[in-house]
Each structure stands twice: as structure tokens, then as C-alpha cells.
Design a protein around this motif. Structure first.
Motif, short mmCIF file in Angstrom:
data_model
loop_
_atom_site.label_atom_id
_atom_site.label_comp_id
_atom_site.label_asym_id
_atom_site.label_seq_id
_atom_site.Cartn_x
_atom_site.Cartn_y
_atom_site.Cartn_z
N PHE A 163 0.86 -1.18 0.00
CA PHE A 163 0.00 0.00 0.00
C PHE A 163 0.89 1.23 0.00
O PHE A 163 1.94 1.25 0.67
N PHE A 164 0.43 2.26 -0.71
CA PHE A 164 1.10 3.55 -0.60
C PHE A 164 0.08 4.62 -0.27
O PHE A 164 -1.03 4.64 -0.83
N ALA A 165 0.45 5.52 0.66
CA ALA A 165 -0.43 6.66 0.98
C ALA A 165 0.44 7.86 1.30
O ALA A 165 1.57 7.72 1.78
N PHE A 166 -0.11 9.03 1.03
CA PHE A 166 0.53 10.29 1.44
C PHE A 166 -0.42 10.94 2.46
O PHE A 166 -1.30 11.70 2.09
N PRO A 167 -0.25 10.59 3.73
CA PRO A 167 -1.15 11.14 4.74
C PRO A 167 -0.79 12.59 5.06
O PRO A 167 0.37 12.97 4.96
N GLU A 171 -1.80 12.22 10.38
CA GLU A 171 -2.91 11.33 10.02
C GLU A 171 -2.46 9.95 9.56
O GLU A 171 -3.27 9.15 9.11
N GLN A 172 -1.15 9.66 9.69
CA GLN A 172 -0.69 8.34 9.23
C GLN A 172 -1.30 7.21 10.05
O GLN A 172 -1.46 6.10 9.55
N THR A 191 4.52 5.04 3.37
CA THR A 191 3.90 6.37 3.44
C THR A 191 4.96 7.43 3.18
O THR A 191 6.13 7.27 3.55
N TYR A 192 4.51 8.51 2.56
CA TYR A 192 5.39 9.65 2.31
C TYR A 192 5.19 10.63 3.44
O TYR A 192 4.06 11.00 3.76
N ARG A 193 6.31 11.05 4.06
CA ARG A 193 6.25 11.92 5.24
C ARG A 193 6.91 13.27 4.98
O ARG A 193 7.67 13.77 5.83
N GLY A 194 6.73 13.80 3.79
CA GLY A 194 7.29 15.12 3.48
C GLY A 194 8.79 15.15 3.66
O GLY A 194 9.52 14.32 3.11
N ARG A 195 9.28 16.10 4.48
CA ARG A 195 10.71 16.27 4.69
C ARG A 195 11.38 15.00 5.21
O ARG A 195 12.55 14.75 5.01
N ASP A 196 10.60 14.15 5.92
CA ASP A 196 11.19 12.92 6.48
C ASP A 196 11.19 11.77 5.47
O ASP A 196 11.54 10.64 5.83
N MET A 198 10.36 8.71 2.92
CA MET A 198 9.48 7.55 2.89
C MET A 198 9.60 6.74 4.19
O MET A 198 10.70 6.61 4.74
N HIS A 199 8.50 6.17 4.60
CA HIS A 199 8.45 5.39 5.83
C HIS A 199 7.79 4.05 5.48
O HIS A 199 6.78 4.02 4.78
N LEU A 200 8.39 2.96 5.97
CA LEU A 200 7.89 1.64 5.58
C LEU A 200 7.59 0.77 6.79
O LEU A 200 8.42 0.64 7.71
N LEU A 201 6.41 0.16 6.79
CA LEU A 201 6.00 -0.76 7.84
C LEU A 201 5.55 -2.07 7.22
O LEU A 201 4.97 -2.07 6.13
N ARG A 202 5.79 -3.15 7.94
CA ARG A 202 5.23 -4.44 7.53
C ARG A 202 4.30 -4.93 8.63
O ARG A 202 4.64 -4.91 9.81
N LYS A 203 3.11 -5.36 8.21
CA LYS A 203 2.18 -5.94 9.19
C LYS A 203 2.68 -7.34 9.57
O LYS A 203 2.93 -8.16 8.68
N VAL A 204 2.84 -7.57 10.88
CA VAL A 204 3.35 -8.89 11.30
C VAL A 204 2.34 -9.57 12.23
O VAL A 204 1.39 -8.94 12.70
#
Ligand SMILES: C[S@@+](CC[C@H](N)C(=O)[O-])C[C@H]1O[C@@H](n2cnc3c(N)ncnc32)[C@H](O)[C@@H]1O
Length: 204
Positions: A163-167, A171-172, A191-196, A198-204
Motif C-alpha cells: 500500500f502507498f499513501a501520502f497522509p 494522520e498516518q 507512506t510519504y512523510r514530506g521532509r522525512d 518515505m516510511h515503511l511498515l510491515r504488518k506482522v
């Protein structure tokens, strides 16, 4: 919620773009500019992420064999650049956007580029997800009405691998709750976090 955080190194910015990605991004950006100039009604929730960085993040995810399967979903797709970039690299790709004008403009670009991303008009918010009730009160930039399009797509949230989202800032958590409630174990949420970046999570 059970998530594994996966660090994406900042060096991804030096990865080469996927074949055709720069042309795709230029074409989308031109269409967005024309849309903004022509459209009388401002769509306040629509802002765009860094499409080049998104392409590089997807390359890094593929190079590191992090995907459990080949299905991509852009949650709140806007011009669906993410969905088109995923399709360009051979993923079975869906974009979901609630604003009909954006969907139709995005579809025009996909047609022009002969891109196979499937772009649907409707809500990403599935019906009857109890876990979303409370957090829905806290988000302003996601339409939280339940009018989902999963029946029309013929896929459910647990069918997607990335999944990709730009919250909007803060609101992430909504997207994490959504994928946690209905996504499959092993699914990735980028997710794209602007200045920070890309951020990546895996559901475990
Ligand atoms: C911040 S923009 C991101 C657009 C695109 N993903 C990008 O990164 O450039 C968020 C988009 O989500 C859409 N949106 C808001 N609520 C939605 C919902 N419930 N279902 C589908 N799309 C939604 C908005 O109309 C907006 O176009």
C-alpha cells in the motif's frame, strides 16, 4: 497493532529511476499543472508526494525482496502517479480516489501513457470496520464516510501486498489502523512523510 518498521536508507535517492518513470512523472506533472490552472474548484485534500522518491522507494523494496506478492494499492490516489509507477514495473496496480474530477483526469493520463493501472472512484474506507470509528474523529483530510469500492474492484484490502499513501501530517495512524484492521499479515504500508521522506511498515 503489530508492525515491523523497516528502515529505508536515505541513499535510495541515488538509485536510478525505473525505465520510463521520468517520462511518466513529467507527463503526470504537466497534467496536474493544467488541472490546477483549469479547475475552478480547489480540492483541498489533494497535494502530491515526491514521485521520484516514490519510484526509488519501490525499486529499493523490490531489490530487497520485501514483497509478499505483486499487488499494489494507492490509498487516496490523486493523479494516481504511484499506481501508474507500480504498473510500469509490472505490478498489478490499483489506485483509489474519492474525487471524481481527479479520477477522470488521472485516467486520461493513464490512457495517454498506455498504463494499465486500474483507477477507481470511491472511498478507501471499508464498511463496518469498528477499529476506525475512534480514529476517524481525529482525521480532517481523509473522507471517512464508508462508500468503499472494493466490491467494484473485485479485491479486498487483504489481497494487496504493498500500500502507498501520502497522509497529511499526524494522520498516518488512520492508514495504519486501516491496513492493520483489514490488510493481510506480511503486507507493506509505505507512506510519504514530506521532509522525512518515505516510511515503511510491515504488518506482522
Ligand atoms: C495528499 S493527497 C495524495 C495524492 C497522491 N497519493 C500523491 O501522493 O500524490 C490525498 C488524496 O486522498 C483523497 N482522499 C481523501 N479521502 C479519501 C477516501 N476516503 N477515499 C479515497 N480517496 C480519498 C483526496 O481527495 C486526495 O486526492
Amino acid at each position: 497493532m503489530a508492525w515491523q518498521e523497516i528502515d529505508i536508507p536515505s541513499t535510495i535517492r541515488s538509485l536510478p529511476y525505473h525505465d520510463g518513470a521520468e517520462h511518466l512523472i513529467d507527463t503526470v506533472n504537466e497534467a496536474i499543472e493544467a488541472f490546477m490552472l483549469a479547475d475552478q474548484e480547489v480540492i483541498e485534500n489533494f497535494v502530491t508526494c515526491d514521485f521520484h522518491l516514490l519510484d526509488q522507494a519501490m525499486t529499493w523494496i523490490q531489490q530487497n525482496h520485501l514483497l509478499a506478492g505483486n499487488r499494489f494499492c494507492e490509498l487516496g490516489a490523486g493523479f494516481a502517479a504511484g499506481a501508474m509507477l507500480a504498473s510500469l514495473r509490472g505490478m498489478e496496480s490499483v489506485g483509489i480516489e474519492i474525487e471524481p474530477n481527479l479520477v477522470s483526469a488521472a485516467q486520461d493520463v493513464a490512457d495517454e501513457l498506455h498504463n494499465d493501472a486500474q483507477i477507481y472512484c470511491g472511498s478507501i474506507v471499508p464498511r463496518d470496520v469498528e477499529e476506525l470509528a475512534e480514529i476517524s474523529l481525529e482525521v480532517r483530510n481523509v473522507t471517512t464516510d464508508e462508500d468503499d469500492v472494493y466490491d467494484e474492484i473485485g479485491l479486498e484490502l487483504d489481497d494487496f501486498d504493498l500500500f502507498f499513501a501520502f497522509p497529511w501530517p499526524g494522520e498516518q495512524g488512520f492508514f495504519e489502523t486501516l491496513v492493520d484492521a483489514r490488510g493481510s499479515v506480511g503486507a507493506l504500508l509505505l507512506t510519504y512523510r514530506g521532509r522525512d521522506g518515505m516510511h515503511l511498515l510491515r504488518k506482522v
